[in-house]
Design a protein around this motif. Structure first.
Motif, PDB file in Angstrom:
ATOM      1  N   ALA A 168       0.855  -1.191   0.000  1.00 29.60           N
ATOM      2  CA  ALA A 168       0.000   0.000   0.000  1.00 29.60           C
ATOM      3  C   ALA A 168       0.886   1.233   0.000  1.00 29.60           C
ATOM      4  O   ALA A 168       1.865   1.302   0.748  1.00 29.60           O
ATOM      5  N   VAL A 169       0.552   2.201  -0.838  1.00 28.06           N
ATOM      6  CA  VAL A 169       1.338   3.430  -0.950  1.00 28.06           C
ATOM      7  C   VAL A 169       0.451   4.630  -0.630  1.00 28.06           C
ATOM      8  O   VAL A 169      -0.582   4.846  -1.266  1.00 28.06           O
ATOM      9  N   ASP A 170       0.863   5.397   0.371  1.00 27.18           N
ATOM     10  CA  ASP A 170       0.233   6.676   0.674  1.00 27.18           C
ATOM     11  C   ASP A 170       0.780   7.696  -0.321  1.00 27.18           C
ATOM     12  O   ASP A 170       1.937   8.095  -0.251  1.00 27.18           O
ATOM     13  N   ASN A 171      -0.072   8.119  -1.238  1.00 28.72           N
ATOM     14  CA  ASN A 171       0.331   8.994  -2.348  1.00 28.72           C
ATOM     15  C   ASN A 171      -0.098  10.440  -2.126  1.00 28.72           C
ATOM     16  O   ASN A 171      -0.169  11.225  -3.073  1.00 28.72           O
ATOM     17  N   THR A 172      -0.377  10.799  -0.871  1.00 29.56           N
ATOM     18  CA  THR A 172      -0.946  12.107  -0.563  1.00 29.56           C
ATOM     19  C   THR A 172      -0.048  13.254  -1.008  1.00 29.56           C
ATOM     20  O   THR A 172      -0.512  14.228  -1.616  1.00 29.56           O
ATOM     21  N   PHE A 173       1.258  13.195  -0.698  1.00 29.40           N
ATOM     22  CA  PHE A 173       2.148  14.313  -0.998  1.00 29.40           C
ATOM     23  C   PHE A 173       2.309  14.542  -2.503  1.00 29.40           C
ATOM     24  O   PHE A 173       2.489  15.673  -2.947  1.00 29.40           O
ATOM     25  N   ALA A 174       2.285  13.477  -3.276  1.00 30.27           N
ATOM     26  CA  ALA A 174       2.518  13.624  -4.710  1.00 30.27           C
ATOM     27  C   ALA A 174       1.242  13.979  -5.463  1.00 30.27           C
ATOM     28  O   ALA A 174       1.278  14.751  -6.425  1.00 30.27           O
ATOM     29  N   SER A 175       0.118  13.390  -5.059  1.00 31.31           N
ATOM     30  CA  SER A 175      -1.160  13.456  -5.775  1.00 31.31           C
ATOM     31  C   SER A 175      -1.080  12.605  -7.041  1.00 31.31           C
ATOM     32  O   SER A 175       0.024  12.309  -7.533  1.00 31.31           O
ATOM     33  N   PRO A 176      -2.219  12.216  -7.601  1.00 26.34           N
ATOM     34  CA  PRO A 176      -2.190  11.413  -8.829  1.00 26.34           C
ATOM     35  C   PRO A 176      -1.613  12.165 -10.024  1.00 26.34           C
ATOM     36  O   PRO A 176      -1.213  11.546 -11.007  1.00 26.34           O
ATOM     37  N   TYR A 177      -1.568  13.485  -9.933  1.00 32.19           N
ATOM     38  CA  TYR A 177      -1.017  14.273 -11.036  1.00 32.19           C
ATOM     39  C   TYR A 177       0.481  14.041 -11.188  1.00 32.19           C
ATOM     40  O   TYR A 177       1.012  14.043 -12.298  1.00 32.19           O
TER      41      TYR A 177
END
Length: 380
Positions: A168-177
């Protein structure tokens, strides 16, 4: 469909009853049934709501996954993933981690017999040293909060798959963009939707995006049974926020770059943590797996103790001293006493979260105003 088009249209169709272009706010808790069990896919809004369903389809499209689940907060989404585990299971995670994640791991789920290993994952091969028959999950953030460590998602995913462990990857800082962990091999992508996806600091929400149907059914059971699901108004606000995600992220990245470069040469600044610098650890990995380097920056106030650091943090006029991140407005945060206060001091400092560390969420204001605000505050 390209990202900007997905952000505006994915999961959304004109309302069949009125033709409304914007997804309506279906402010209802229950739905009419022609006969028992004969309904149009909606029974009770804890489980499914048309506004939320449109949002979940949009979220899945942004992360290139099949399924999306929206939760009432990022921590509720994290909680649902942890509820996949059982007593005796083990989790490998990073040593630089959002304080709320550390707290729920150590104070909630550890007491149910789940063991957590907090590891420096800048070298992904360290993961292998902690894998055993009880390992069921690897949970990573990248970039990490708040020291912007970069973790090679594809390398960790390869190890996870070889050992049949969920990633599982918390992608909050990067965003899907900026980054799509599923495309790099992650099984679950998690977001605090409160941040960049919502983008306007007016809603609290979390999300999980994934492909595997069986895993989705397990998570949906938890989602519906435990009930940490968002209401239609919050879902509407996030749908509206996502429509400008690509535009906002470009501005966050542009302003972030200028501010990182400014801080790098400032005489009152010690370390600057921003993955766009060539000397940032794993910069080449960041270049490979991210499209740009984002608007999150941390830095230390040179030779400062807690008193001076507090004075600097409290002296901004454009940046607001506040929790959270990812909104259009710029925020400054003191992790040691705010977002990461739940982590013991010794553990914090080992990861670089010192008393003189400040974290910036760079907004989309005029860059000259932001730079002037920084210069004024750092003169103290």
């Amino acid at each position: 469909m390209k990202f900007a088009t997905k952000a505006i249209h994915a999961g959304q169709e004109p309302d069949p009853s009125t033709g409304a272009v914007m997804t309506p706010i279906y402010q209802t808790s229950t739905y009419w049934q022609k006969s028992p069990g004969e309904h149009q896919g909606f029974e009770y809004s804890r489980g499914t709501n048309p506004t939320r369903r449109a949002l979940e389809s949009c979220l899945a499209a942004l992360e290139n996954t099949t399924y999306g689940l929206a939760f009432s907060s990022g921590m509720a989404a994290t909680d649902a993933v942890m509820k996949l585990l059982r007593a005796g299971d083990e989790v490998i995670t990073g040593n630089d981690l959002y304080g709320g994640s550390y707290r729920i791991f150590t104070k909630i789920f550890a007491q149910y017999g789940i063991k957590f290993h907090f590891v420096d994952l800048s070298d992904p091969h360290r993961v292998q040293d902690y894998i055993n028959d009880n390992t069921k999950l690897i949970w990573i953030e990248t970039p990490t909060n708040p020291t912007m460590q970069i973790i090679d998602i594809a390398a960790v995913a390869a190890i996870a798959k070889a050992n049949k462990v969920l990633l599982a990857v918390d992608n909050t800082f990067a965003s899907p963009y900026l980054q799509n962990p599923k495309d790099l091999g992650a099984d679950i992508v998690m977001h605090s939707v409160t941040k960049y996806l919502g983008g306007h600091s007016d809603v609290v929400m979390g999300a999980l995006m994934l492909d595997d149907e069986d895993l989705y059914k397990r998570l949906w059971f938890i989602y519906n049974s435990c009930g940490a699901t968002p209401g239609p108004m919050d879902s509407f606000l996030v749908l509206r926020g996502i429509k400008t995600l690509h535009l906002r992220m470009k501005a966050h990245c542009e302003n972030g770059r200028r501010i990182a470069q400014f801080l790098k040469t400032h005489p009152q600044v010690g370390k600057v943590y921003w993955p766009g610098f060539e000397d940032h650890p794993n910069h080449e990995v960041a270049k490979k797996q991210m499209r740009d380097f984002g608007g999150m920056i941390s830095f230390t106030v040179k030779d400062a103790g807690l008193e001076k650091t507090f004075k600097v943090a409290s002296s901004f006029k454009v940046f607001s001293l506040a929790e959270s991140l990812g909104g259009v407005e710029s925020l400054i945060n003191h992790p040691a006493t705010m977002t990461h206060a739940s982590i013991p001091k010794e553990t914090r400092e080992q990861a670089g979260v010192t008393d003189n560390l400040l974290r910036l969420s760079v907004g989309v204001e005029d860059i000259d105003d932001l730079l002037e605000d920084l210069e004024t505050a750092l003169k103290l």
